[in-house]
Scaffold this motif. Structure first.
Motif, PDB file in Angstrom:
ATOM      1  N   SER A 130      12.505 -27.810  -3.590  1.00 43.36           N
ATOM      2  CA  SER A 130      13.767 -27.968  -4.322  1.00 43.36           C
ATOM      3  C   SER A 130      14.889 -28.440  -3.401  1.00 43.36           C
ATOM      4  N   ILE A 133      14.556 -32.193  -3.090  1.00 42.08           N
ATOM      5  CA  ILE A 133      14.961 -32.874  -4.327  1.00 42.08           C
ATOM      6  C   ILE A 133      16.490 -32.832  -4.469  1.00 42.08           C
ATOM      7  N   ALA A 158      12.701 -37.018  -7.690  1.00 42.73           N
ATOM      8  CA  ALA A 158      11.451 -36.322  -8.007  1.00 42.73           C
ATOM      9  C   ALA A 158      10.417 -37.295  -8.570  1.00 42.73           C
ATOM     10  N   LEU A 162       6.918 -38.171  -6.736  1.00 42.07           N
ATOM     11  CA  LEU A 162       5.756 -37.783  -7.544  1.00 42.07           C
ATOM     12  C   LEU A 162       4.795 -38.954  -7.719  1.00 42.07           C
ATOM     13  N   SER A 332       9.260 -34.130   1.332  1.00 44.10           N
ATOM     14  CA  SER A 332       9.069 -33.653  -0.032  1.00 44.10           C
ATOM     15  C   SER A 332       7.687 -34.000  -0.570  1.00 44.10           C
ATOM     16  N   LEU A 336       5.235 -31.081  -1.773  1.00 45.21           N
ATOM     17  CA  LEU A 336       4.849 -31.101  -3.186  1.00 45.21           C
ATOM     18  C   LEU A 336       3.332 -31.062  -3.306  1.00 45.21           C
ATOM     19  N   ALA A 372       5.874 -30.285  -9.848  1.00 48.98           N
ATOM     20  CA  ALA A 372       7.077 -31.103  -9.671  1.00 48.98           C
ATOM     21  C   ALA A 372       8.110 -30.797 -10.758  1.00 48.98           C
ATOM     22  N   CYS A 373       7.644 -30.578 -11.979  1.00 43.21           N
ATOM     23  CA  CYS A 373       8.565 -30.225 -13.077  1.00 43.21           C
ATOM     24  C   CYS A 373       9.223 -28.873 -12.824  1.00 43.21           C
ATOM     25  N   LEU A 376      11.843 -29.276 -10.082  1.00 42.07           N
ATOM     26  CA  LEU A 376      13.027 -29.972 -10.574  1.00 42.07           C
ATOM     27  C   LEU A 376      13.931 -29.034 -11.373  1.00 42.07           C
TER      28      LEU A 376
END
Length: 500
Positions: A130, A133, A158, A162, A332, A336, A372-373, A376
Motif C-alpha cells: 500500500s 501504491i 496499481a 498489476l 511494488s 505484490l 492487488a484489489c 488498493l
C-alpha cells in the motif's frame, strides 16, 4: 512534456515486463525466475527489494523531521536484514529447492504452522505494498500538476504494476529490476549534483544538518528511549527476515554462492544509496527555508518532489520522476507477487493437492489480482504516512513468524508444539498490548511479542508434547546434508513437497 516522458517510460517498462512474460512456462519460472539468475541480476533485485517509496519519500521525509535517529528502522535495520537474510536463506534454505517460506514451515513443522505463518506473512504485505501504491498516486499527482488526483493516481499505478506482474511474475520483476537499477542510481545522483550546486556543495548541507542535531544517531541515556529505538531497529531487521519477497529474490539465484554474494552487494548498495534522497530532501531547507520548513510541518513527504519541480530544470525533473517510478514499480511488483505466491502455494494448494502446474499458475495469477484489489482499498483509506505504513508492516511477522523460522533452522529440539506456542503467544501478546496500551507502552508491543514468542518456543518444545506432530515431516538437517551431497555429485535436488 514531463507527462509525455513519464508515459513513454511507463510504456517501455510494461513492454519489457510483458516480453519477459513470454519466457514464463511454469510455476518455477513465475515464482523464482527458474532459479538461474546471475550475480548482477540478484544484486539488482535485492537492492530493488526495498528501494521504493519509503526509501525515496518516507526515509527522506522522516530524516528532515527527526534526523538519523528517526530512520534507524530503514535504512539501518532493513539493510542489515538483507545481509542476514542472504546468509540465512542461502546457507539453510536454498538447497531445499522450495517455492515459498510456507513450504519450509510445513517441512519443518506441519500444515497448521504453514497456514498460520503464511497468513501472518500475507497480512504484513498489506501495509508494505500500500505504501508503494500511495507513492505512485503522489507521483502522478505531482507530474500532472494536480490534474490527476492522488486517489486516481493510486488506481493507475496499481493497474500498471498489476499488468506485467500478473503475466511475467518473478522473471519480469528481475529483468525490470536490473534495467531500472541503473536508472535509479544515475537519476538520483544527477539530482543530488544539481541540488549541491544550489547549496554551495555537499559540506554546507552536512554541517547544517549536524548543527541542527540531525546527525545524532543514538538516543540520550534513557532506558525507555533506548527500548523504543531498539524496537524500531529490531522490527525491521528481524521482522523482515520471514518475508517472501526477500526469500524469492535470493533463492532465484543460480547457486547458493551467487545468492550470498548478490544479497551482500545488494544490501550494502541499498544502505549507502539511501543517504542520497536524504541529502536531496535536507538540501531543500537551505535552498528555500520558509517554503520547505512550512511544508515539513504540513506534509514532509512532499518536500522532495516539490524541490525537484520548483528548483530543477525540465531534464532533471524527467530523470528524477523516471528514477522514482523505476524504484517504486520494482519494489511494488515484487511485494505484490510475494504474498500472492505464498497464499496460492501454502493456502489454496493444500485444499487441491492434485492441481496441475498450469492450473496452479492460473491460481497464482488470480490471487495477484485479488490481493492487488485489497491493497488498493487499504491504500485509499489509510491515513498513515508512507514510512509508518512500512515500519508497522513487519510487527506481525516479528511477533509470530521469526521465532519458528530461526529456531527451526538452528535448534534441533524445536517442535510443532513449540512453534504453535510461539505463534499464538507472540501475536496474541502483541495484539493485546497494542489494544490496551498502544503507543503509551514503555516497551514497544512488538518487542514484548517477540520475547513471549521465544518463551513459547522454548517452553512448548521442552515440555511434554500434547499438540500436533512432534517431529518434522522432513528432517531439515538431514535434508540439507542430502541436498549438499546431491549438489556435489551434480544431480538435480529433489523438490520435497509432501502431501498436505
Amino acid at each position: 512534456m514531463l507527462i509525455w516522458f513519464v508515459v513513454i517510460y511507463l510504456m517501455v517498462s510494461i513492454g519489457i515486463g510483458l516480453y519477459a512474460a513470454t519466457r514464463v512456462h511454469n510455476t518455477k519460472d513465475f515464482a523464482v525466475a527458474g532459479r538461474h539468475l546471475p550475480t548482477p541480476v540478484v544484486m539488482a533485485t535485492v537492492f530493488a527489494t526495498w528501494f521504493g517509496a519509503e526509501a525515496i519519500f518516507g526515509v527522506s521525509a522522516t530524516f528532515v523531521k527527526e534526523g538519523l535517529r528517526g530512520v534507524v528502522a530503514d535504512p539501518f535495520g532493513s539493510s542489515l536484514c538483507l545481509i542476514i537474510a542472504g546468509f540465512f536463506f542461502a546457507t539453510k534454505l536454498y538447497r531445499l529447492n522450495i517455492l515459498t517460506l510456507g513450504d519450509y514451515y510445513r517441512m519443518r513443522y506441519n500444515r497448521t504452522v504453514e497456514v498460520l505463518t503464511t497468513i501472518a506473512i500475507v497480512i504484513s504485505y498489506l501495509g508494505w505494498v500500500s505504501a508503494q501504491i500511495k507513492a505512485l498516486g503522489l507521483i502522478f499527482n505531482f507530474v500532472t500538476d494536480g490534474a490527476v488526483s492522488e486517489e486516481l493516481g493510486m488506481v493507475l499505478g496499481a493497474a500498471i504494476v498489476l499488468t506485467y506482474t500478473t503475466f511475467g511474475g518473478m522473471l519480469s520483476v528481475a529483468i525490470l529490476d536490473f534495467v531500472q537499477m541503473g536508472v535509479i542510481i544515475a537519476g538520483l545522483l544527477y539530482i543530488a549534483f544539481i541540488v549541491s550546486g544550489q547549496t554551495g556543495g555537499v559540506m554546507p548541507v552536512i554541517e547544517h544538518a549536524s548543527a541542527a542535531g540531525k546527525l545524532d544517531f543514538f538516543p540520550p541515556p534513557d532506558p525507555w528511549m533506548w527500548l523504543t529505538f531498539l524496537g524500531a531497529w529490531v522490527t525491521m531487521m528481524l521482522g523482515s527476515i520471514p518475508q517472501q519477497d526477500v526469500f524469492q529474490r535470493i533463492t532465484s539465484a543460480k547457486s547458493a554462492k551467487v545468492a550470498i554474494t548478490g544479497s551482500l552487494l545488494g544490501g550494502s548498495i541499498y544502505f549507502v544509496f539511501c543517504f542520497v534522497p536524504m541529502f536531496i530532501a535536507y538540501s531543500a531547507t537551505l535552498i528555500d527555508p520558509v517554503l520547505f520548513n512550512k511544508l515539513i510541518a504540513e506534509d514532509s513527504q512532499r518536500v522532495l518532489p516539490t524541490l525537484v519541480m520548483q528548483h530543477t530544470p525540465l531534464v532533471a525533473q524527467v530523470i528524477f520522476f523516471g528514477a522514482v517510478i523505476s524504484a517504486i514499480m520494482s519494489c511494488s511488483a515484487a511485494t505484490l507477487l510475494a504474498p500472492s505466491v505464498s497464499f496460492a502455494e501454502n493456502i489454496v494448494r493444500g485444499f487441491y493437492p492434485g492441481m496441475g502446474d498450469h492450473q496452479f499458475l492460473r491460481v497464482m495469477r488470480i490471487t495477484i489480482v485479488v490481493f492487488a484489489c485489497c491493497v488498493l482499498i487499504y491504500a485509499l483509506n489509510s491515513e498513515m504516512s508512507i514510512f509508518h505504513m512500512v515500519e508497522s508492516a513487519y510487527k506481525i511477522t516479528l511477533a509470530g513468524a521469526f521465532v519458528p523460522l530461526f529456531f527451526g533452522a538452528f535448534w534441533k529440539k524445536a517442535t510443532t508444539q513449540g512453534a504453535l506456542a510461539a505463534i499464538f503467544g507472540g501475536i496474541g501478546s502483541w495484539i493485546l498490548i497494542e489494544m490496551l496500551v498502544g503507543e503509551a507502552s514503555p516497551v514497544p508491543p512488538q518487542l514484548i511479542g517477540l520475547g513471549i514468542s521465544m518463551l513459547g518456543m522454548l517452553a512448548g518444545s521442552l515440555l511434554p508434547q500434547w499438540v500436533g506432530k512432534t517431529t518434522p515431516s522432513v528432517d531439515l538437517h538431514a535434508e540439507l546434508h542430502h541436498q549438499a551431497a546431491a549438489q556435489t555429485h551434480h544431480t538435480e535436488p529433489v523438490h520435497h513437497h509432501p502431501k498436505h
